[in-house]
Design a protein around this motif. Structure first.
Motif, short mmCIF file in Angstrom:
data_model
loop_
_atom_site.label_atom_id
_atom_site.label_comp_id
_atom_site.label_asym_id
_atom_site.label_seq_id
_atom_site.Cartn_x
_atom_site.Cartn_y
_atom_site.Cartn_z
N PHE A 120 92.30 78.31 -35.50
CA PHE A 120 92.39 78.91 -36.79
C PHE A 120 92.66 80.51 -36.42
N ILE A 121 93.09 80.84 -38.02
CA ILE A 121 93.04 82.51 -38.18
C ILE A 121 91.67 83.04 -37.93
N GLY A 122 91.61 83.95 -37.16
CA GLY A 122 90.33 84.69 -36.85
C GLY A 122 89.60 84.21 -35.73
N ASN A 123 90.12 83.16 -35.09
CA ASN A 123 89.70 82.63 -33.85
C ASN A 123 90.10 83.46 -32.71
N LEU A 124 88.85 83.68 -31.84
CA LEU A 124 89.39 84.28 -30.40
C LEU A 124 89.75 83.10 -29.31
N LEU A 125 91.14 83.50 -28.93
CA LEU A 125 91.70 82.46 -28.02
C LEU A 125 91.42 83.05 -26.66
N SER A 126 90.74 82.51 -25.70
CA SER A 126 90.62 82.66 -24.38
C SER A 126 91.26 81.87 -23.22
N LEU A 127 91.92 82.47 -22.35
CA LEU A 127 92.71 81.80 -21.58
C LEU A 127 92.14 81.90 -20.41
N LYS A 128 91.90 80.88 -19.50
CA LYS A 128 91.15 81.08 -18.25
C LYS A 128 92.23 80.59 -17.14
N ALA A 129 93.02 81.25 -16.23
CA ALA A 129 94.15 80.84 -15.38
C ALA A 129 93.45 81.12 -14.03
N SER A 130 93.86 80.12 -13.22
CA SER A 130 93.80 80.27 -11.68
C SER A 130 94.73 79.48 -10.92
N LEU A 131 94.93 79.93 -9.77
CA LEU A 131 95.75 79.19 -8.76
C LEU A 131 95.39 78.13 -8.09
N ASN A 132 96.01 77.01 -8.25
CA ASN A 132 95.51 75.54 -7.67
C ASN A 132 96.35 75.41 -6.44
N LEU A 133 97.40 75.53 -6.44
CA LEU A 133 98.29 75.04 -4.98
C LEU A 133 99.37 76.36 -4.82
N VAL A 134 99.61 76.29 -3.47
CA VAL A 134 100.58 77.37 -3.20
C VAL A 134 101.66 76.56 -1.90
N GLY A 135 102.77 76.43 -2.53
CA GLY A 135 103.79 75.91 -1.37
C GLY A 135 104.35 77.12 -0.64
N THR A 136 105.68 76.89 -0.28
CA THR A 136 106.64 78.06 0.47
C THR A 136 106.85 79.08 -0.39
N SER A 137 107.44 78.55 -1.57
CA SER A 137 107.82 79.67 -2.67
C SER A 137 107.16 79.38 -4.00
N SER A 138 106.59 78.43 -4.23
CA SER A 138 106.02 78.04 -5.57
C SER A 138 104.52 77.99 -5.35
N MET A 139 104.10 77.97 -6.78
CA MET A 139 102.76 77.82 -6.96
C MET A 139 102.27 76.97 -8.20
N GLU A 140 101.15 76.36 -8.09
CA GLU A 140 100.63 75.72 -9.55
C GLU A 140 99.51 76.46 -9.98
#
Length: 181
Positions: A78-98
């Motif tokens: 909602f308006i006024g909330n603080l949105l926190s995004l926690k992001a991390s690497l799960n998998l790495v391929g040859t040229s791609s990443m999840e």
């Protein structure tokens, strides 16, 4: 791009912690609908931004979003909330990443924190001619990172099988027919 080693050059492995990021954004009136609920597209943009930072940190090269495998909304923001995004690497391929992203919303008046959304995004690293390029291997240090990696491998197998079915369907429509009920 500065920091990229030439295509084909060896890349030193990196830990998931090396690229992990937490980003926070205050939700303002322009982020919401008339009821004061944050638009899903606003949350999606912040998810893509956070995941992109993780992929860029890991590769130190240009990266692009290849797909969003999963995006689930659990609770509104909602308006006024603080949105926190926690992001991390799960998998790495040859040229791609999840990259996995967990979104939490904090009501700054009450201190209540709610799980707002979760997403899995695939990024591809690009060379100077915008072709896929190799990415550094991923070092898994914790049981949690190993669990996330196993789950990401399972999602990757499903993604690749689905792409194979789609390709087959385009070339041979008989393979696309749904099974009878």
């Amino acid at each position: 791009m500065t920091g990229c080693s030439p295509t084909g050059a060896p890349h030193p492995p990196k830990t998931a912690g090396y690229s992990r990021v937490t980003m926070c954004h205050m939700m303002l009136p322009q982020d919401t609908n008339p009821a004061g609920i944050v638009h899903g597209g606003v949350v999606m943009k912040h998810i893509d931004d956070a995941a992109g930072v993780v992929a860029l940190r890991h590769t130190r090269c240009s990266v692009v979003t290849a797909s969003i495998d999963r995006l689930d909304f659990h609770n509104p923001a909602f308006i006024g909330n603080l949105l926190s995004l926690k992001a991390s690497l799960n998998l790495v391929g040859t040229s791609s990443m999840e990259v996995g992203v967990r979104v939490e919303t904090e009501d700054l008046k009450t201190g209540e924190i709610r799980h707002t959304a979760s997403a899995y995004l695939t990024f591809v690293a690009l060379d100077d001619t915008f072709r896929p390029r190799p990415v550094p291997p991923l070092i898994l240090e914790t049981d949690e990172e190993r669990r996330r990696n196993r789950q990401a491998q399972a999602r990757r197998r499903v993604r690749l099988a689905e792409k194979s079915r789609e390709t087959s369907c385009r070339t041979d429509p008989q393979t696309c027919q749904a099974p009878p009920d």
